[in-house]
Design an enzyme around this catalytic site. Structure first.
Site, PDB file in Angstrom:
ATOM      1  N   HIS A  42       0.847  -1.195   0.000  1.00  0.00           N
ATOM      2  CA  HIS A  42       0.000   0.000   0.000  1.00  0.00           C
ATOM      3  C   HIS A  42       0.880   1.242   0.000  1.00  0.00           C
ATOM      4  O   HIS A  42       1.858   1.314   0.746  1.00  0.00           O
ATOM      5  CB  HIS A  42      -0.910   0.023   1.237  1.00  0.00           C
TER       6      HIS A  42
ATOM      7  N   ASP B 230     -15.418   3.170   7.269  1.00  0.00           N
ATOM      8  CA  ASP B 230     -14.422   4.152   6.826  1.00  0.00           C
ATOM      9  C   ASP B 230     -14.984   5.028   5.717  1.00  0.00           C
ATOM     10  O   ASP B 230     -14.722   6.232   5.669  1.00  0.00           O
ATOM     11  CB  ASP B 230     -13.143   3.453   6.334  1.00  0.00           C
TER      12      ASP B 230
ATOM     13  N   SER C  89      -7.907   4.294   9.446  1.00  0.00           N
ATOM     14  CA  SER C  89      -8.607   4.295   8.167  1.00  0.00           C
ATOM     15  C   SER C  89      -7.844   3.425   7.149  1.00  0.00           C
ATOM     16  O   SER C  89      -8.417   2.550   6.492  1.00  0.00           O
ATOM     17  CB  SER C  89      -8.730   5.742   7.672  1.00  0.00           C
TER      18      SER C  89
ATOM     19  N   LYS D   2      -8.751  -0.926   5.994  1.00  0.00           N
ATOM     20  CA  LYS D   2      -8.977  -1.372   4.613  1.00  0.00           C
ATOM     21  C   LYS D   2      -7.967  -2.443   4.224  1.00  0.00           C
ATOM     22  O   LYS D   2      -8.308  -3.423   3.557  1.00  0.00           O
ATOM     23  CB  LYS D   2      -8.900  -0.176   3.651  1.00  0.00           C
TER      24      LYS D   2
HETATM   25  N1  URA Z   1      -5.999   7.757   3.214  1.00  0.00           N
HETATM   26  C1  URA Z   1      -6.926   6.981   3.804  1.00  0.00           C
HETATM   27  O1  URA Z   1      -7.277   5.920   3.301  1.00  0.00           O
HETATM   28  N2  URA Z   1      -7.462   7.416   4.975  1.00  0.00           N
HETATM   29  C2  URA Z   1      -7.096   8.564   5.567  1.00  0.00           C
HETATM   30  O2  URA Z   1      -7.599   8.892   6.618  1.00  0.00           O
HETATM   31  C3  URA Z   1      -6.127   9.353   4.932  1.00  0.00           C
HETATM   32  C4  URA Z   1      -5.598   8.925   3.756  1.00  0.00           C
END
Ligand code: URA
Length: 482
Positions: free
Chosen positions: A82, A161, A183, A187
């Site tokens: 990521h 989220d 956040s 994911k």
């Molecule tokens: N990217 C994300 O997925 N979440 C955030 O809070 C900030 C950047």
């Protein structure tokens, strides 16, 4: 429980219990807690922060708020990567096939972003025919067959989220480290991979501009992985200049293709090799040496050391030999993309209008406003302001000069591409304002400022047990011979 009590607790700097977080996130997703109360709570978090236990509780609750991918039918070690995002960051297009060529299984869900350019899926969709929606069985079958698939993130992944982020976006509550970390990690954890490598960007083109804050974010995300029983490592990498030369969608695919063919820019090539090597190292360490069946297919020798240097060499070989390029082609073909465009990538930008921006003066190209370059690409049509808005796949910028170079007046600095010529003037002005030059004479030792001030590509590494090392300029991944 009452939401007013929880807002009051947070406002007065106290920590919520795990049960409080469960109640609040469940209630918010179900619509029992209104946005105005959640907004007040989020603002209190921005001022008072969260304890580590709270961040773990929030991440767990968000991860479980929707579907969690079950990748157990995939044979081998599933590995995800990521990036926190930056300008010209097309790394996934190179790293995913490279990791697959190393024997890892990359079952990747990627977003469509609201950034300066599209997300990975938008970039791939600039290849005519490429389909980023696969049924779960097809997705798993493809990963088992060729080692990788990249699809659009399902709407049912981490709905908490989705809702919270949309609210944070309009209430100026995005910039809280625990909220960002939970956040991102919720994911990643819901996407199901056994191992995760994070590329946390810092510099003037990154979401986290300050290296100290970016490092804190990286360390926190690694600890959230630890708490979830998932090995995660993180690199802090440079985003004080665009990555590579291409910024856009189709132009980034072109650059990724060149990189997979060993003709890409040095920074993108090194970053991709370094990240894929880290994925290999993490996955190889994860499996017991005796459990050969579940090790990366290429690593069948139980005594193989999986040292950083050995993993880097393997990744370099997989790129040089064309194995990674082959995997990319296999993925594009399996997902319906037209291979003729990979054979003649210049066709990816179609009949886009082009305009060359030239250097206004003689001088050292001293530094670049990286985020501004992204915004110039967006002005050409490469990015979107609202979800669902259409992108111009051909829009983008190809930088012909980067900081650290001496330029002559009239020398090409960049090419601008767009399908809407009326966008050129604004983008050109924006881009020119991003490029900063100093007179050649002010550098009597002929050493450009950018060369002494630029961040190294790999800045720091946080290992899965939380150890942090600052990486020197001669760190092997920074010096991979290409
Ligand atoms: N990217 C994300 O997925 N979440 C955030 O809070 C900030 C950047």
């Amino acid at each position: 429980m009452d939401m007013c009590d929880l807002i009051h607790l947070k406002k007065s700097g106290q920590a919520l219990t795990a049960a409080d977080w469960t109640w609040m996130i469940e209630g918010y997703v179900a619509g029992r807690i209104p946005d105005y109360q959640m907004a007040a709570f989020l603002m209190a978090v921005c001022f008072q922060g969260m304890t580590e236990a709270e961040t773990i509780a929030l991440t767990r609750q968000m991860t479980g708020s929707g579907d969690c991918l079950d990748l157990s039918s995939i044979q081998g070690v599933t590995s995800d990567k990521h990036s926190t995002g930056g300008v010209g960051d097309k790394t996934t297009l190179v790293v995913a096939p490279l990791a697959a060529a190393l024997g890892l299984k990359v079952a990747k869900m990627s977003g469509r972003s609201l950034g300066h350019t599209g997300g990975t899926v938008d970039k791939l969709e600039s290849i005519p025919g490429f389909c980023s929606e696969l049924a779960p069985e097809r997705f798993e079958e493809q990963v088992n067959d060729i080692g990788l698939a990249v699809i659009a993130q399902s709407g049912h992944l981490v709905p908490a989220d989705k809702k919270l982020y949309a609210l944070r976006d309009v209430t100026d509550t995005v910039d809280s480290l625990p909220l960002i970390a939970s956040s991102i990690m919720s994911k990643k954890l819901a996407a199901g991979a056994a191992t995760i490598v994070l590329d946390v960007k810092c510099g003037n083109g990154a979401f986290m501009k300050d290296p100290d804050q970016a490092l804190k974010l990286a360390q926190l995300m690694v600890r959230l992985g630890q708490a979830a029983g998932r090995p995660v490592t993180a690199f802090l990498t440079a985003m004080d200049r665009p990555l590579g030369q291409a910024v856009g969608n189709a132009v980034e695919v072109q650059e990724a293709i060149a990189t997979l063919q060993n003709q890409g820019p040095a920074d993108l090539t090194r970053l991709s090799i370094g990240l894929a090597a880290e994925m290999l190292q993490l996955a190889t360490r994860l499996t017991h040496p005796a459990d050969l069946a579940s090790r990366p297919a290429q690593i069948t020798d139980p005594a193989w050391p999986a040292t950083p240097a050995a993993c880097l060499r393997k990744a370099q070989e997989a790129l040089r030999s064309g194995q990674a390029w082959l995997r990319f082609r296999q993925m594009v073909q399996a997902q319906g993309g037209d291979l003729a465009y990979l054979d003649r990538p210049e066709r990816l930008v179609g009949q886009a209008q082009r305009q060359t921006l030239t250097a206004p003066v003689d001088g050292w190209f001293d530094w670049i406003d990286t985020e501004g370059v992204g915004l110039a690409a967006k002005a050409l049509g490469a990015g979107r302001s609202q979800l669902g808005e259409a992108l111009d796949p051909a829009a983008g910028i190809i930088l012909r000069a980067k900081p650290g170079m001496a330029v002559r007046q009239g020398q090409p600095l960049a090419e601008l591409l767009t399908s809407s010529p009326s966008r050129l003037a604004e983008a050109r002005e924006r881009l020119l304002a991003c490029c900063h030059f100093v007179p050649l004479a002010s550098k009597p030792d002929s050493k450009p400022v950018a060369c002494t001030q630029a961040l190294p590509l790999f800045i720091a590494r946080v290992s899965s047990d939380g150890q942090t090392e600052t990486l020197p300029a001669h760190y092997p991944a920074n010096e991979v011979n290409i």
